[in-house]
Enzyme design. Structure first.
Site, PDB file in Angstrom:
ATOM      1  N   ASP A  55      -6.838  -0.536  -0.916  1.00  0.00           N
ATOM      2  CA  ASP A  55      -8.085  -0.658  -0.168  1.00  0.00           C
ATOM      3  C   ASP A  55      -9.026   0.463  -0.627  1.00  0.00           C
ATOM      4  OD1 ASP A  55      -9.736  -1.662   1.947  1.00  0.00           O
ATOM      5  OD2 ASP A  55      -9.014  -0.106   3.260  1.00  0.00           O
ATOM      6  N   ARG A 113       3.157  -9.218  10.366  1.00  0.00           N
ATOM      7  CA  ARG A 113       3.819  -8.992   9.070  1.00  0.00           C
ATOM      8  C   ARG A 113       4.685 -10.173   8.659  1.00  0.00           C
ATOM      9  NH1 ARG A 113       2.999  -3.574   7.729  1.00  0.00           N
ATOM     10  NH2 ARG A 113       3.134  -2.058   9.424  1.00  0.00           N
TER      11      ARG A 113
END
Ligand code: IMP
Ligand code: MG
Length: 178
Positions: free
Chosen positions: A106, A168
């Site tokens: 990111d 997840r």
């Protein structure tokens, strides 16, 4: 559209499971070629990369080792800007061919802080395999050697990626609906 709700936010399908597994097979094929006979050491960064790491590692047909470290910089849907080492490296990397496995790059801060620590230990080589990269969010320049998908600067969920601990286990990648 098949949207899902996690905590207070709504997410929509973005990358199907089949596309992920096809892409991972191609990444593994490249790694098999590049690391044949080198017995590479893969270092997967927990928590986010555990599913990607497992799926990628299963596709490797060469002799290879894997170990795990735990770094974290995220709170909710924003990077906190602080990288914490929760579980450190327990494996000698001197003269080893090392490949970092990351779920997503990111801002690049996590790797930017961690890579110099690794280089200091003088591995024979040091490369990065990441499933996802958000180039528009990257503040610290990181060269991704093996990349799954380049993605826009949106918050993603599933396939190891969480939103405050949840999501997840979703087998495909979802995108935040804004
Ligand atoms: P960086 O240090 O800003 O590059 O952040 C990298 C870490 O933040 C990744 O390994 C993820 O664990 C987490 N992260 C970044 N983007 C997302 C996202 O869209 N969804 C979930 N987690 C993310
Ligand atoms: Mg991560």
């Amino acid at each position: 559209m098949r949207t899902i709700r996690v905590h207070d936010k709504v997410f929509e399908p973005y990358i199907p499971g089949l596309s992920i597994s096809e892409r991972i097979k191609l990444m593994a094929r490249q790694l098999n070629e590049d690391y044949n006979g080198k017995r590479p050491l893969f270092i997967a960064i927990l928590n986010g990369s555990f599913i990607f790491a497992a799926d990628l590692f299963k596709e490797l047909a060469i002799e290879a080792e894997i170990c795990f470290i735990k770094l974290a910089s995220y709170k909710g849907t924003k990077s906190s800007g602080q990288v914490i080492t929760a579980i450190g490296l327990d494996t000698e990397i001197f003269k080893r061919h090392v490949v970092i496995i990351e779920d997503i790059i990111d801002t690049g801060k996590t790797l930017n802080e961690f890579l110099p620590q690794l280089r200091h230990q003088q591995p024979a080589s040091l490369k990065i395999a990441a499933l996802l990269h958000k180039p528009a969010a990257t503040v610290y320049p990181i060269s991704v050697d093996y990349l799954g998908f380049s993605v826009p600067n949106k918050f993603l969920l599933g396939y190891g990626l969480d939103y405050n601990g949840l999501g997840r286990n979703i087998p495909e990648i979802y995108k935040l609906v804004e």
